[in-house]
Design a protein around this motif. Structure first.
Motif, short mmCIF file in Angstrom:
data_model
loop_
_atom_site.label_atom_id
_atom_site.label_comp_id
_atom_site.label_asym_id
_atom_site.label_seq_id
_atom_site.Cartn_x
_atom_site.Cartn_y
_atom_site.Cartn_z
N ASP A 82 0.84 -1.19 0.00
CA ASP A 82 0.00 0.00 0.00
C ASP A 82 0.88 1.24 0.00
N GLN A 83 0.78 2.04 -1.02
CA GLN A 83 1.65 3.21 -1.05
C GLN A 83 0.84 4.49 -1.02
N LYS A 84 0.69 5.03 0.17
CA LYS A 84 -0.09 6.26 0.29
C LYS A 84 0.81 7.46 0.03
N ALA A 85 2.05 7.36 0.51
CA ALA A 85 2.95 8.51 0.39
C ALA A 85 3.44 8.67 -1.05
N GLU A 86 3.48 9.89 -1.51
CA GLU A 86 3.99 10.18 -2.85
C GLU A 86 5.52 10.24 -2.80
N GLU A 87 6.02 10.80 -1.69
CA GLU A 87 7.46 10.95 -1.53
C GLU A 87 8.09 9.60 -1.27
N PRO A 88 9.28 9.32 -1.88
CA PRO A 88 9.94 8.06 -1.54
C PRO A 88 10.30 8.02 -0.06
N LYS A 89 10.33 6.80 0.50
CA LYS A 89 10.59 6.65 1.93
C LYS A 89 12.07 6.81 2.24
N GLY A 90 12.91 6.85 1.21
CA GLY A 90 14.34 6.98 1.40
C GLY A 90 15.04 6.62 0.11
N VAL A 91 16.33 6.96 0.04
CA VAL A 91 17.08 6.70 -1.18
C VAL A 91 18.10 5.59 -0.90
N VAL A 92 18.11 4.57 -1.74
CA VAL A 92 18.99 3.42 -1.52
C VAL A 92 19.85 3.17 -2.76
N VAL A 93 21.15 3.02 -2.54
CA VAL A 93 22.06 2.64 -3.62
C VAL A 93 22.41 1.16 -3.41
N GLU A 131 32.64 3.63 -7.56
CA GLU A 131 31.33 3.89 -8.18
C GLU A 131 30.23 3.99 -7.12
N PHE A 132 30.35 3.17 -6.08
CA PHE A 132 29.39 3.29 -4.97
C PHE A 132 29.48 4.70 -4.38
N VAL A 133 30.72 5.14 -4.13
CA VAL A 133 30.92 6.45 -3.50
C VAL A 133 30.33 7.55 -4.37
N LYS A 134 30.59 7.49 -5.66
CA LYS A 134 30.10 8.50 -6.59
C LYS A 134 28.57 8.57 -6.57
N LYS A 135 27.94 7.40 -6.58
CA LYS A 135 26.48 7.35 -6.63
C LYS A 135 25.86 7.84 -5.32
N VAL A 136 26.50 7.48 -4.20
CA VAL A 136 25.99 7.91 -2.91
C VAL A 136 26.01 9.44 -2.82
N LYS A 137 27.11 10.02 -3.30
CA LYS A 137 27.23 11.49 -3.30
C LYS A 137 26.15 12.12 -4.16
N GLU A 138 26.07 11.60 -5.37
CA GLU A 138 25.17 12.16 -6.38
C GLU A 138 23.70 12.08 -5.96
N THR A 139 23.32 11.00 -5.31
CA THR A 139 21.89 10.80 -4.99
C THR A 139 21.57 11.18 -3.54
N LYS A 140 22.61 11.55 -2.78
CA LYS A 140 22.44 11.82 -1.34
C LYS A 140 21.71 10.65 -0.67
N ASP A 171 29.13 8.22 8.07
CA ASP A 171 28.33 8.50 9.27
C ASP A 171 26.87 8.78 8.96
N GLU A 172 26.61 9.28 7.77
CA GLU A 172 25.24 9.63 7.40
C GLU A 172 24.47 8.43 6.86
N LEU A 173 25.18 7.32 6.69
CA LEU A 173 24.59 6.19 5.97
C LEU A 173 24.34 4.98 6.85
N LYS A 174 23.38 4.15 6.43
CA LYS A 174 23.27 2.81 7.01
C LYS A 174 23.62 1.84 5.89
N ILE A 175 24.44 0.85 6.23
CA ILE A 175 24.87 -0.11 5.21
C ILE A 175 24.35 -1.50 5.55
N ILE A 176 23.74 -2.14 4.54
CA ILE A 176 23.30 -3.54 4.72
C ILE A 176 23.99 -4.41 3.68
#
Ligand code: B12
Length: 213
Positions: A82-93, A131-140, A171-176
């Motif tokens: 069920d997706q009520k929110a229009e805004e994404p819940k977060g950005v994941v790389v 490439e991970f680093v670049k994408k994380v920067k670019e997409t925040k 520090d700003e990220l969670k990594i799984i």
């Protein structure tokens, strides 16, 4: 009624049309899309055993990957929450780390994450740390997922986190981390915050971090 074994057999025999027909039949009969993914995974394990016993070769493994992906596309609309929110819940790389090209599991994780309402940037396979680093920067990005099935993947997971640290982004990220062999030891070496060998649990973890339980 379609049985679970029919689908397993058809996937193991790599019968493309029949596999898609059975996936659709199970869906129409009311089987949960997540349960169908679990059945398909069971079939991939059997295919893997046949590969180890030299009954199947790399071509068959690649075909199994394609069949899995085709089935996931049929299942994707049924995995939507069920997706009520229009805004994404977060950005994941997300990406499979350098040296490793396994992507069946990663693709499932990506499909489920998108269905759960996250903005997902899938880098693909064999992804160098830079490439991970670049994408994380670019997409925040808020979260990063490394996938890896080969033992050598661990070293590159570690290296990726180190580079994220050097870039001041850690520090700003969670990594799984995810993939068949990952465990607590891998999580510690890769300096990640969570690990799982199950894509559904991975999505639950990220939802928990996002405060959306
Ligand atoms: C299919 C397969 C391949 C296919 C991959 C096709 C593709 N598009 O992915 C191909 C033929 C390319 C392949 C190649 C190789 N493979 Co291979 N492969 C497999 C096999 C049979 C199945 C893997 C799979 O897709 N499982 C199904 C998925 C759904 O499961 P999963 O990946 O675990 O994913 C789940 C979770 O882990 C999780 N998940 C996965 N990623 C992520 C990420 C995140 C962030 C999260 C949260 C969750 C998550 O979600 C998924 C669903 O729950 C395994 C054996 C096995 N039974 O696992 C060997 C296996 C992984 N391969 C192996 C090997 C050795 C190779 C090769 C080196 C073979 C060779 N001699 O060339 C090459 C390596 C190429 C490379 N550089 O990567 C070994 C690894 C051994 C090791 N310890 O390193 C294995 C274990 C086989 C074995 N027993 O020897 N392989």
């Amino acid at each position: 009624m379609t049985s679970k074994d029919d689908l397993i057999n058809s996937m193991v025999e790599l019968e493309e049309e029949k596999t898609y027909e059975l996936v659709n039949a199970l869906l129409n009969e009311g089987t949960n899309a997540r349960d169908i993914i679990d059945i398909l995974r069971e079939a991939v394990d059997i295919i893997g055993k046949k590969y180890n016993e030299k009954e199947y070769f790399l071509t068959e493994l690649v075909m199994a990957g394609e069949l899995f992906q085709g089935s996931a596309e049929i299942l994707e609309p049924h995995l939507k929450e069920d997706q009520k929110a229009e805004e994404p819940k977060g950005v994941v790389v997300v990406g499979t780390v350098k040296g490793d090209v396994h992507d069946i599991g990663k693709n499932i994780f990506v499909t489920l994450l998108k269905s759960a309402g996250f903005e997902v940037h899938d880098l693909g396979v064999d992804i160098p740390p830079e490439e991970f680093v670049k994408k994380v920067k670019e997409t925040k990005a808020d979260y990063v997922g490394y996938s890896g099935l080969l033992t050598v993947a661990l070293e590159n997971m570690k290296r990726t986190t180190e580079l994220l640290k050097e870039a001041g982004l850690r520090d700003e990220l969670k990594i799984i981390i995810g993939g068949l062999p990952v465990d607590e030891m891998w999580m510690e070496v890769a300096q990640a915050d969570a690990f799982t060998d199950n894509a559904f649990q991975g999505v639950e973890k990220i939802k928990e971090w996002a405060g959306d339980k």
